[in-house]
Design an enzyme around this catalytic site. Structure first.
Site, PDB file in Angstrom:
ATOM      1  N   SER A  60       0.820  -1.212   0.000  1.00 49.21           N
ATOM      2  CA  SER A  60       0.000   0.000   0.000  1.00 49.21           C
ATOM      3  C   SER A  60       0.850   1.256   0.000  1.00 49.21           C
ATOM      4  O   SER A  60       0.498   2.248  -0.634  1.00 49.21           O
ATOM      5  CB  SER A  60      -0.968   0.000   1.182  1.00 49.21           C
ATOM      6  OG  SER A  60      -0.269  -0.077   2.397  1.00 49.21           O
ATOM      7  N   GLU A  61       1.992   1.252   0.721  1.00 48.71           N
ATOM      8  CA  GLU A  61       2.907   2.374   0.650  1.00 48.71           C
ATOM      9  C   GLU A  61       4.349   1.915   0.776  1.00 48.71           C
ATOM     10  O   GLU A  61       4.650   0.975   1.539  1.00 48.71           O
ATOM     11  CB  GLU A  61       2.644   3.402   1.756  1.00 48.71           C
ATOM     12  CG  GLU A  61       1.949   4.652   1.299  1.00 48.71           C
ATOM     13  CD  GLU A  61       0.463   4.472   1.294  1.00 48.71           C
ATOM     14  OE1 GLU A  61      -0.207   5.133   0.484  1.00 48.71           O
ATOM     15  OE2 GLU A  61      -0.026   3.672   2.088  1.00 48.71           O
ATOM     16  N   THR A  62       5.209   2.583   0.041  1.00 50.26           N
ATOM     17  CA  THR A  62       6.653   2.501   0.234  1.00 50.26           C
ATOM     18  C   THR A  62       7.104   3.858   0.747  1.00 50.26           C
ATOM     19  O   THR A  62       6.836   4.886   0.111  1.00 50.26           O
ATOM     20  CB  THR A  62       7.386   2.167  -1.071  1.00 50.26           C
ATOM     21  OG1 THR A  62       6.979   0.870  -1.533  1.00 50.26           O
ATOM     22  CG2 THR A  62       8.894   2.159  -0.860  1.00 50.26           C
TER      23      THR A  62
END
Length: 262
Positions: A45-47
């Site tokens: 979902s996020e880096t």
């Protein structure tokens, strides 16, 4: 080029629960295009990318598989976990363009307390029809802040039973949608939908609790609240609401540490 990558499960003390984020500490910034490609390749979902500054703070940026995101709570917690471990410190000062300074403190019990600007929602008078049509159960009222529409429900069962039409919710971009209700086990529960920005449903969304917590603090008459995001993985947060800030407290565990070759 070789980069170290960490995958952290945030807002949980169990592997395979909470929300996972990739964290890549940098010595100097990569191009925006390369960071976006890495975010897409990671497909979490996020880096989060961080870079140490001369004053000891860390600039932080977040990328979903689709785009750069201006504020992400669970990836901030994940990044704090990595940086506290790597630098043997218990306090992190992050800086982000959209939300300014973010302070994260690690407690003796291993939990992380993150202080963010309060983003309380306001009630919407003209509710978009796409929002109402995109929800299988009609909310009792709708609010919004800079991040999302808030669909307010009467009870937790409605949140658990709710189904969404992602194609309709996509048309609300750049706003996402959070559904929330009071709960017997927690002060409130929620689910978060962001089909235009990252995925149909997010597992645990720290940023949206900077809006949820102020709303429920006012409704329930209390400033410290227990929250649960009722996704398939689930995540638990403690939220403390002050005049201008919301402090979110949660745990994190490491799943992976490896190397990216570019």
């Amino acid at each position: 080029m070789q980069l170290t990558i960490h995958q952290i499960d945030a807002f949980t003390n169990e592997l395979f629960k909470g929300n996972y984020a990739a964290v890549i500490p940098l010595e100097s910034w990569l191009s925006d295009d390369l960071m976006l490609k890495i975010g897409a390749e990671n497909n979490v979902s996020e880096t989060a990318f961080t870079c140490l500054q001369d004053d000891g703070s860390f600039v932080i940026r977040w990328f979903s598989p689709l785009m750069e995101i201006d504020f992400c709570g669970h990836a901030t917690l994940a990044a704090a976990y990595v940086l506290c471990e790597d630098h043997n410190i218990s306090k992190i000062r992050f800086v982000a363009d959209a939300v300014g300074e973010l302070i994260v403190n690690r407690s003796a019990d291993g939990s992380f307390a993150m202080t963010f600007p309060k983003q309380a929602p306001i009630e919407v008078q003209n509710v978009p029809q796409q929002l109402l049509d995109g929800l299988s159960i009609q909310p009792s009222k709708v609010l919004k802040n800079r991040q999302a529409y808030f669909a307010i429900y009467e009870n937790a069962d409605q949140i658990l039973e709710l189904k969404t039409n992602s194609e309709l919710l996509k048309t609300l971009y750049p706003l996402d949608v959070v559904a929330t209700a009071p709960s017997d086990e927690y002060d409130f529960i929620s689910r978060y939908f962001w089909p235009a920005s990252g995925g149909d449903e997010d597992y645990v969304t720290g940023s949206i609790h900077t809006g949820l917590a102020p709303y429920w603090a006012q409704q329930l008459g209390k400033t410290t609240l227990s929250a649960y995001q009722a996704s398939s993985r689930g995540g638990h947060l403690i939220c403390k609401v002050d005049d201008t800030t919301v402090t979110l407290t949660g745990h994190a565990v490491r799943y992976l540490k490896g190397t990216i070759y570019i």
